[in-house]
Motif scaffolding. Structure first.
Motif, PDB file in Angstrom:
ATOM      1  N   MET A   1     145.811 -96.772  -5.476  1.00  0.00           N
ATOM      2  CA  MET A   1     145.029 -95.583  -5.210  1.00  0.00           C
ATOM      3  C   MET A   1     145.986 -94.439  -4.886  1.00  0.00           C
ATOM      4  N   THR A   2     145.567 -93.261  -5.168  1.00  0.00           N
ATOM      5  CA  THR A   2     146.497 -92.136  -5.085  1.00  0.00           C
ATOM      6  C   THR A   2     146.027 -91.017  -4.164  1.00  0.00           C
ATOM      7  N   ILE A   3     145.235 -91.333  -3.187  1.00  0.00           N
ATOM      8  CA  ILE A   3     144.756 -90.312  -2.254  1.00  0.00           C
ATOM      9  C   ILE A   3     145.847 -90.021  -1.228  1.00  0.00           C
ATOM     10  N   THR A   4     146.131 -88.754  -1.045  1.00  0.00           N
ATOM     11  CA  THR A   4     147.103 -88.338  -0.029  1.00  0.00           C
ATOM     12  C   THR A   4     146.347 -87.779   1.177  1.00  0.00           C
ATOM     13  N   VAL A   5     147.074 -87.564   2.251  1.00  0.00           N
ATOM     14  CA  VAL A   5     146.440 -86.984   3.435  1.00  0.00           C
ATOM     15  C   VAL A   5     146.002 -85.546   3.139  1.00  0.00           C
ATOM     16  N   VAL A   6     146.687 -84.863   2.256  1.00  0.00           N
ATOM     17  CA  VAL A   6     146.276 -83.509   1.863  1.00  0.00           C
ATOM     18  C   VAL A   6     144.928 -83.576   1.142  1.00  0.00           C
ATOM     19  N   ASP A   7     144.776 -84.549   0.236  1.00  0.00           N
ATOM     20  CA  ASP A   7     143.486 -84.749  -0.437  1.00  0.00           C
ATOM     21  C   ASP A   7     142.392 -85.059   0.577  1.00  0.00           C
ATOM     22  N   ALA A   8     142.726 -85.921   1.534  1.00  0.00           N
ATOM     23  CA  ALA A   8     141.758 -86.305   2.563  1.00  0.00           C
ATOM     24  C   ALA A   8     141.332 -85.094   3.383  1.00  0.00           C
ATOM     25  N   ARG A   9     142.296 -84.273   3.795  1.00  0.00           N
ATOM     26  CA  ARG A   9     141.960 -83.067   4.572  1.00  0.00           C
ATOM     27  C   ARG A   9     141.047 -82.142   3.780  1.00  0.00           C
ATOM     28  N   ARG A  10     141.375 -81.948   2.502  1.00  0.00           N
ATOM     29  CA  ARG A  10     140.561 -81.056   1.664  1.00  0.00           C
ATOM     30  C   ARG A  10     139.148 -81.631   1.516  1.00  0.00           C
ATOM     31  N   HIS A  11     139.033 -82.922   1.257  1.00  0.00           N
ATOM     32  CA  HIS A  11     137.724 -83.556   1.087  1.00  0.00           C
ATOM     33  C   HIS A  11     136.884 -83.450   2.351  1.00  0.00           C
ATOM     34  N   LEU A  12     137.513 -83.650   3.497  1.00  0.00           N
ATOM     35  CA  LEU A  12     136.794 -83.621   4.771  1.00  0.00           C
ATOM     36  C   LEU A  12     136.704 -82.226   5.381  1.00  0.00           C
ATOM     37  N   ARG A  13     137.302 -81.259   4.702  1.00  0.00           N
ATOM     38  CA  ARG A  13     137.314 -79.858   5.163  1.00  0.00           C
ATOM     39  C   ARG A  13     137.934 -79.726   6.549  1.00  0.00           C
ATOM     40  N   ILE A  14     139.108 -80.336   6.686  1.00  0.00           N
ATOM     41  CA  ILE A  14     139.842 -80.283   7.952  1.00  0.00           C
ATOM     42  C   ILE A  14     140.999 -79.316   7.785  1.00  0.00           C
ATOM     43  N   ASP A  15     141.089 -78.344   8.677  1.00  0.00           N
ATOM     44  CA  ASP A  15     142.202 -77.404   8.678  1.00  0.00           C
ATOM     45  C   ASP A  15     143.282 -77.906   9.629  1.00  0.00           C
ATOM     46  N   GLY A  16     144.517 -77.738   9.257  1.00  0.00           N
ATOM     47  CA  GLY A  16     145.612 -78.111  10.136  1.00  0.00           C
ATOM     48  C   GLY A  16     145.960 -79.592  10.022  1.00  0.00           C
ATOM     49  N   THR A  17     146.992 -79.956  10.777  1.00  0.00           N
ATOM     50  CA  THR A  17     147.525 -81.318  10.687  1.00  0.00           C
ATOM     51  C   THR A  17     147.320 -82.129  11.972  1.00  0.00           C
ATOM     52  N   ASN A  18     146.539 -81.614  12.899  1.00  0.00           N
ATOM     53  CA  ASN A  18     146.342 -82.301  14.175  1.00  0.00           C
ATOM     54  C   ASN A  18     145.754 -83.701  14.031  1.00  0.00           C
ATOM     55  N   ASP A  19     144.934 -83.907  12.997  1.00  0.00           N
ATOM     56  CA  ASP A  19     144.252 -85.196  12.828  1.00  0.00           C
ATOM     57  C   ASP A  19     144.926 -86.112  11.813  1.00  0.00           C
ATOM     58  N   ASP A  20     146.139 -85.772  11.393  1.00  0.00           N
ATOM     59  CA  ASP A  20     146.779 -86.528  10.311  1.00  0.00           C
ATOM     60  C   ASP A  20     146.972 -88.008  10.624  1.00  0.00           C
ATOM     61  N   ILE A  21     147.353 -88.354  11.828  1.00  0.00           N
ATOM     62  CA  ILE A  21     147.568 -89.765  12.166  1.00  0.00           C
ATOM     63  C   ILE A  21     146.263 -90.535  12.015  1.00  0.00           C
ATOM     64  N   GLU A  22     145.181 -89.987  12.549  1.00  0.00           N
ATOM     65  CA  GLU A  22     143.889 -90.650  12.415  1.00  0.00           C
ATOM     66  C   GLU A  22     143.431 -90.680  10.954  1.00  0.00           C
ATOM     67  N   LEU A  23     143.734 -89.621  10.213  1.00  0.00           N
ATOM     68  CA  LEU A  23     143.393 -89.612   8.785  1.00  0.00           C
ATOM     69  C   LEU A  23     144.130 -90.712   8.030  1.00  0.00           C
ATOM     70  N   TYR A  24     145.416 -90.884   8.317  1.00  0.00           N
ATOM     71  CA  TYR A  24     146.190 -91.964   7.690  1.00  0.00           C
ATOM     72  C   TYR A  24     145.543 -93.321   8.002  1.00  0.00           C
ATOM     73  N   GLN A  25     145.159 -93.509   9.245  1.00  0.00           N
ATOM     74  CA  GLN A  25     144.533 -94.775   9.633  1.00  0.00           C
ATOM     75  C   GLN A  25     143.212 -94.991   8.902  1.00  0.00           C
ATOM     76  N   ARG A  26     142.383 -93.972   8.840  1.00  0.00           N
ATOM     77  CA  ARG A  26     141.081 -94.089   8.165  1.00  0.00           C
ATOM     78  C   ARG A  26     141.260 -94.268   6.663  1.00  0.00           C
ATOM     79  N   LEU A  27     142.242 -93.614   6.095  1.00  0.00           N
ATOM     80  CA  LEU A  27     142.509 -93.766   4.668  1.00  0.00           C
ATOM     81  C   LEU A  27     142.962 -95.191   4.360  1.00  0.00           C
TER      82      LEU A  27
END
Length: 99
Positions: free
Chosen positions: A1-27
């Motif tokens: 699969m080729t989803i990046t955290v940038v793709d995840a942020r865009r899909h979830l409409r999240i601005d900034g990188t504060n949630d990146d660790i949790e996004l990595y975990q959820r991804l």
């Protein structure tokens, strides 16, 4: 699969990188749930999926759906991230099994 955290942020409409660790975990969780559901296809089938861009795009889209469910219900212990709709979409990737 080729989803990046940038793709995840865009899909979830999240601005900034504060949630990146949790996004990595959820991804990672979304990918693990999908892999557990579809099984491990034989190597030749997996290569075929990776070569077919329409299949790869479909798998990425389903991953984003699961990620969205995990993100929106991250405080719930009863959410079902693999909805019937998601399961239907994953049928084309599922490893055949004998019953």
């Amino acid at each position: 699969m080729t989803i990046t955290v940038v793709d995840a942020r865009r899909h979830l409409r999240i601005d900034g990188t504060n949630d990146d660790i949790e996004l990595y975990q959820r991804l990672a969780m979304a990918e693990a749930l999908i892999q557990a559901y579809i099984g491990t296809p034989p190597a030749d089938a997996l290569q075929a999926i990776q070569r077919r861009t329409d299949y790869a795009a479909a798998l990425d889209a389903v991953t984003l759906l699961v990620l969205g469910e995990l993100w929106m219900n991250r405080e719930s212990s009863t959410a079902a991230p693999l909805s019937e709709h998601v399961k239907t979409l994953l049928q084309m990737f599922r490893e055949p099994t004998c019953v």
